[in-house]
Design an enzyme around this catalytic site. Structure first.
Site, mmCIF file in Angstrom:
data_model
loop_
_atom_site.group_PDB
_atom_site.id
_atom_site.type_symbol
_atom_site.label_atom_id
_atom_site.label_comp_id
_atom_site.label_asym_id
_atom_site.label_seq_id
_atom_site.Cartn_x
_atom_site.Cartn_y
_atom_site.Cartn_z
ATOM 1 N N HIS A 1 37.313 -12.952 46.368
ATOM 2 C CA HIS A 1 37.147 -13.024 47.824
ATOM 3 C C HIS A 1 35.890 -13.777 48.229
ATOM 4 O O HIS A 1 35.776 -14.200 49.373
ATOM 5 C CB HIS A 1 37.241 -11.628 48.472
ATOM 6 C CG HIS A 1 36.033 -10.759 48.321
ATOM 7 N ND1 HIS A 1 35.919 -9.807 47.350
ATOM 8 C CD2 HIS A 1 34.893 -10.671 49.033
ATOM 9 C CE1 HIS A 1 34.756 -9.166 47.468
ATOM 10 N NE2 HIS A 1 34.118 -9.682 48.490
ATOM 11 N N SER B 1 28.952 -8.172 46.509
ATOM 12 C CA SER B 1 30.200 -8.660 45.942
ATOM 13 C C SER B 1 29.905 -9.739 44.932
ATOM 14 O O SER B 1 29.104 -10.645 45.187
ATOM 15 C CB SER B 1 31.087 -9.240 47.035
ATOM 16 O OG SER B 1 31.869 -8.227 47.555
ATOM 17 N N ASP C 1 39.479 -9.091 41.122
ATOM 18 C CA ASP C 1 38.749 -9.833 42.157
ATOM 19 C C ASP C 1 37.688 -10.756 41.554
ATOM 20 O O ASP C 1 36.495 -10.489 41.650
ATOM 21 C CB ASP C 1 38.110 -8.818 43.123
ATOM 22 C CG ASP C 1 37.735 -9.447 44.456
ATOM 23 O OD1 ASP C 1 37.629 -10.685 44.504
ATOM 24 O OD2 ASP C 1 37.546 -8.706 45.434
HETATM 25 N N1 ARG Z 1 35.966 -4.932 50.819
HETATM 26 C C1 ARG Z 1 35.436 -5.930 49.963
HETATM 27 C C2 ARG Z 1 34.183 -6.570 50.595
HETATM 28 O O1 ARG Z 1 33.636 -6.052 51.500
HETATM 29 C C3 ARG Z 1 36.468 -6.942 49.572
HETATM 30 C C4 ARG Z 1 37.099 -7.723 50.665
HETATM 31 C C5 ARG Z 1 38.134 -8.728 50.257
HETATM 32 N N2 ARG Z 1 39.488 -8.212 50.231
HETATM 33 C C6 ARG Z 1 40.311 -8.122 51.306
HETATM 34 N N3 ARG Z 1 41.495 -7.587 51.148
HETATM 35 N N4 ARG Z 1 39.987 -8.546 52.497
HETATM 36 O O2 ARG Z 1 33.955 -7.721 50.708
HETATM 37 N N1 GLU Z 2 33.149 -6.487 49.208
HETATM 38 C C1 GLU Z 2 31.760 -6.426 49.564
HETATM 39 C C2 GLU Z 2 31.083 -7.798 49.612
HETATM 40 O O1 GLU Z 2 31.700 -8.768 49.937
HETATM 41 C C3 GLU Z 2 31.074 -5.505 48.657
HETATM 42 C C4 GLU Z 2 31.538 -4.164 48.929
HETATM 43 C C5 GLU Z 2 30.535 -3.402 49.712
HETATM 44 O O2 GLU Z 2 30.316 -3.658 50.897
HETATM 45 O O3 GLU Z 2 29.958 -2.529 49.063
HETATM 46 O O4 GLU Z 2 29.907 -7.920 49.410
#
Ligand code: ARG
Ligand code: GLU
Length: 720
Positions: free
Chosen positions: A87, A654, A219
């Site tokens: 991502h 991330s 990911d």
């Molecule tokens: N929650 C994770 C972060 O904050 C991954 C986001 C990417 N995945 C998604 N389905 N949007 O970045």
């Molecule tokens: N998916 C998050 C990012 O893009 C990390 C997850 C979180 O916020 O802990 O940094």
């Protein structure tokens, strides 16, 4: 006196313990990690502080990069090979994708270095050094808020730090200006795209599983840093060569088990552990619900568009993911903060703080600061609300707004460009960026967003009254709808900003008279009518509110450090390099519920069988699973996909490496569990878990699934 003191200290520590005193909490500054070395060793770490961070020799720090300004990435080979999350590379993956080359759907692997793809504008940044410069920054300042002197000192110190180098320097405030650190940075400018698994691996689980455990997302994506022949950063050139890093991470290829030491090294973006009770209440009850609602509206339109057309799916995939990500996190945050009764906890903490301040003459100056803070928030929180709504509407709402803003420069500097003979060049550039804009744009989708969000924005920011002022008859709800509908019909049917042919034709004929034309374009006038007060009033009001808050927070936090020296203190995340440590660990998030610490390929296949399209797989995955073709990547008869750790992470982490006791790479951090999303405000050691994709699954996907073993061969696998 003494007994009151002890009682208060105890009360605070009690509150503090539930709030912020467990070993797992905290995002630590690498240059200060020596202070935690013995605790880390007690938890199983075999490294020394100097292995983690050193300015005299190479250390693990040198393998950690900030990727594209937001995420974290790590070097894993002697040839500049870089891993980050899928991502995090999503924008690049998408921009190389088309209906003919659908890398989102099918993945991409460069067979040789010559096939690696360039990414204009993408950077990776290494921290050369971190210095505590608090004294020098405050030198000659009359107080910690004497910004004139502070800013002048910062400028001088930064300039001095980079003399004779190719580095950049930045000084950032920590703890609301109680501390300052200088970061010396080396920024690499040629970062090429090497490979990605298909979405069905890299985004497996989609929005259904986002922010949720159990998780089965692969990911990750792969890039490579290129440099000039001198191994220094250089702009893209075909003559550039792969970067030889100072350090790269060996791969932790041993079996794992619950309780293993883990450490996350990366660039967490923002936490707000110190916000006061009234502010937390405002966030939980007003600000977040309104922002969530604005995104409910746009996501409904985008999701509908994406599900009915492949082109729209490709065009909107990255935008949708970014809008949906924060949206879902906020929902989890509110739920978590309510469950923890976070506002009450804050109130208790505030009571203890005030009582402590009153217990000693020299602490009296801290006695009123919380009342002042809470009063300030009550008085001015509307400024923040209006600001937040403007951000939602103007930055995440109808997209044609972006194109209007991009026109500002030409309008103000037209005469100058004409005189200098630069007009053609400027117009050419604008057309090129419009190409990129329209490549990912669907006017019908945008119109739907415009209709739904405009109505809501006017409501949230109390603008309907002014609009209906001259309406003589009484206004029914349908009136608002048809008002917006009629604007939308004109803007999306006629404006030069909602159609590429109209836009280009306008630019081609740009002249002194064009401004007149613009003033008749409803797309243009509508935007300006509402954006101008946002920019000229809401934004400054919000900024001055933040400055006032920050001035008081500096005193409040100073008092915390002074009056409660035994509580564990750490500065909020601010996009600088940090370390957090804990262990590979499951959790029991709610009564009767137990999360195990890892997931497997069997579990991934089980999700596929639910039939939810977010769990779609390509046939190859089913075949490999059927054949149990796990190569050397299995542990026993399982292929681990993800695991959780008790490490305190946030957005920006991330892609961060999760390291074992030897500093070897166990996996890539990419998320938190649903019950942890509140940890930006309040960390609960019992439930907060970060989610990691196991490096052995990453390598399995490269080698066995994707036939890209040549990349695995670049790495150093540590089997013992
Ligand atoms: N929650 C994770 C972060 O904050 C991954 C986001 C990417 N995945 C998604 N389905 N949007 O970045
Ligand atoms: N998916 C998050 C990012 O893009 C990390 C997850 C979180 O916020 O802990 O940094």
């Amino acid at each position: 006196m003494k007994s009151i003191f002890l009682r208060l200290a105890f009360l605070f520590l009690f509150v503090a313990k539930s709030l912020f005193s467990f070993a797992e909490e905290g995002m630590l500054i690498p240059s200060l990690i020596a202070a935690f070395e013995s605790d880390m060793k007690a938890k199983g770490m075999k490294l020394s502080a100097a292995d983690i961070y050193s300015i005299n020799s190479t250390s693990i720090k040198d393998a950690i990069l900030q990727f594209g300004g937001g995420c974290t990435a790590e070097l894993v080979s002697s040839q500049g090979l870089l891993l980050t999350n899928h991502h995090c590379g999503y924008g690049q993956i998408q921009s190389h994708s088309s209906l003919e080359h659908d890398y989102l759907k099918n993945g991409f692997w460069a067979k040789t270095k010559n096939d690696e793809l360039t990414n204009p504008g993408l950077t990776a940044m290494r921290i050369v050094r971190i210095d505590d410069v608090t004294k020098a920054v405050l030198m000659g300042a009359s107080s910690k808020s004497d910004q004139a002197v502070i800013q002048a000192n910062i400028k001088k110190l930064c300039a001095a730090a980079i003399v004779g180098t190719h580095y950049e320097a930045e000084i950032k405030a920590f703890n609301y200006g109680n501390d300052y650190y200088l970061m010396l940075k080396e920024t690499f400018l040629d970062v090429r795209f090497v490979g990605t698994p298909p979405n069905s691996i890299g985004k497996f689980g989609g929005d259904t599983d986002n922010w949720v455990w159990p998780r089965h997302t692969g990911d990750f994506s792969v890039f490579r840093i290129y440099v000039g022949k001198d191994n220094k950063p250089a702009a893209y050139s075909p003559d550039n060569v792969p970067y030889t890093p100072l350090h790269y991470l060996p791969i932790s290829f041993q079996n794992r088990q619950e309780g293993d030491f883990t450490m996350v090294y990366g660039f967490p973006g923002q936490t707000e552990q110190h916000v006061v009770s009234s502010y937390l209440k405002f966030i939980v009850e007003n600000e977040r619900p309104a922002r969530i609602h604005m995104r409910d509206l746009s996501l409904a339109v985008i999701d509908e568009g994406m599900s009915t057309s492949d082109l729209t799916r490709i065009q909107y995939s990255a935008k949708q993911a970014s809008i949906a990500n924060a949206w879902k996190k906020w929902i989890g945050q509110i739920e978590g903060l309510k469950n923890l009764q976070a506002i009450d906890l804050k109130l208790e903490e505030e009571k203890a703080y005030k009582a402590m301040a009153l217990s000693k003459e020299e602490w009296k100056k801290y006695a009123d600061v919380l009342d002042q803070l809470n009063a300030l928030v009550e008085a001015k929180k509307n400024a923040e609300f209006d600001y937040a709504m403007g951000v939602e509407y103007f930055s995440y709402g109808p997209e044609y707004f972006k194109l209007v803003r991009g026109m500002e420069d030409l309008i103000s500097n037209y005469e100058k460009y004409l005189e200098k003979g630069e007009l053609e060049k400027v117009v050419g550039k604008m057309k090129t960026s419009a190409d990129l804009f329209f490549k990912n744009y669907n006017a019908q989708v945008d119109k739907g967003i415009f209709k739904d969000q405009t109505n809501a924005y006017f409501q949230y920011t109390n603008q309907w009254d002014a609009i209906t002022k001259n309406v003589k008859y009484s206004v029914a709800p349908t009136w608002f709808e048809s008002y917006v509908q009629s604007k939308a019909d004109i803007i999306y049917g006629q404006s030069i900003f909602t159609d590429q042919a109209r836009y280009n034709a306008f630019l081609d004929g740009f002249s002194a008279k064009s401004l007149k034309k613009l003033n008749k374009d409803l797309g243009y006038t509508f935007f300006n009518q509402y954006f101008a007060p946002f920019r000229n009033e809401s934004v400054p009001a919000y900024r001055s509110f933040q400055t006032e808050v920050s001035t008081l927070m500096q005193v409040y936090v100073e008092g915390k450090y002074l009056m409660f020296p035994d509580a564990k203190h750490w500065p909020d995340a601010n996009s600088t390099l940090r370390i957090t440590y804990g262990q590979l660990e499951g959790s029991a998030p709610t009564d009767g519920m137990r999360y195990t610490e890892h997931t497997t390929l069997d579990g991934l296949i089980a999700k596929y069988h639910t039939g939810n399209p977010d769990f779609d797989l390509l046939p190859r995955m089913l075949e490999l699973h059927e054949a149990k073709n796990y190569g050397p990547y299995a542990q026993g008869d399982e292929l681990w996909v993800c695991f959780t750790g008790s490490n305190h992470t946030t957005g920006g982490n991330s892609g961060s490496p999760v390291l074992d006791k030897n500093g070897y790479l166990m996996g890539l951090n990419f998320d938190r569990s649903w019950e942890s999303t509140m940890s930006d405000y309040l960390f609960d050691p019992n439930r907060c878990r970060n989610i990691v994709v196991d490096i052995r699954y990453v390598l399995w996907v490269m080698d066995i699934y994707s036939d890209a073993k040549h990349l695995v061969d670049e790495m150093t696998l540590m089997k013992e």
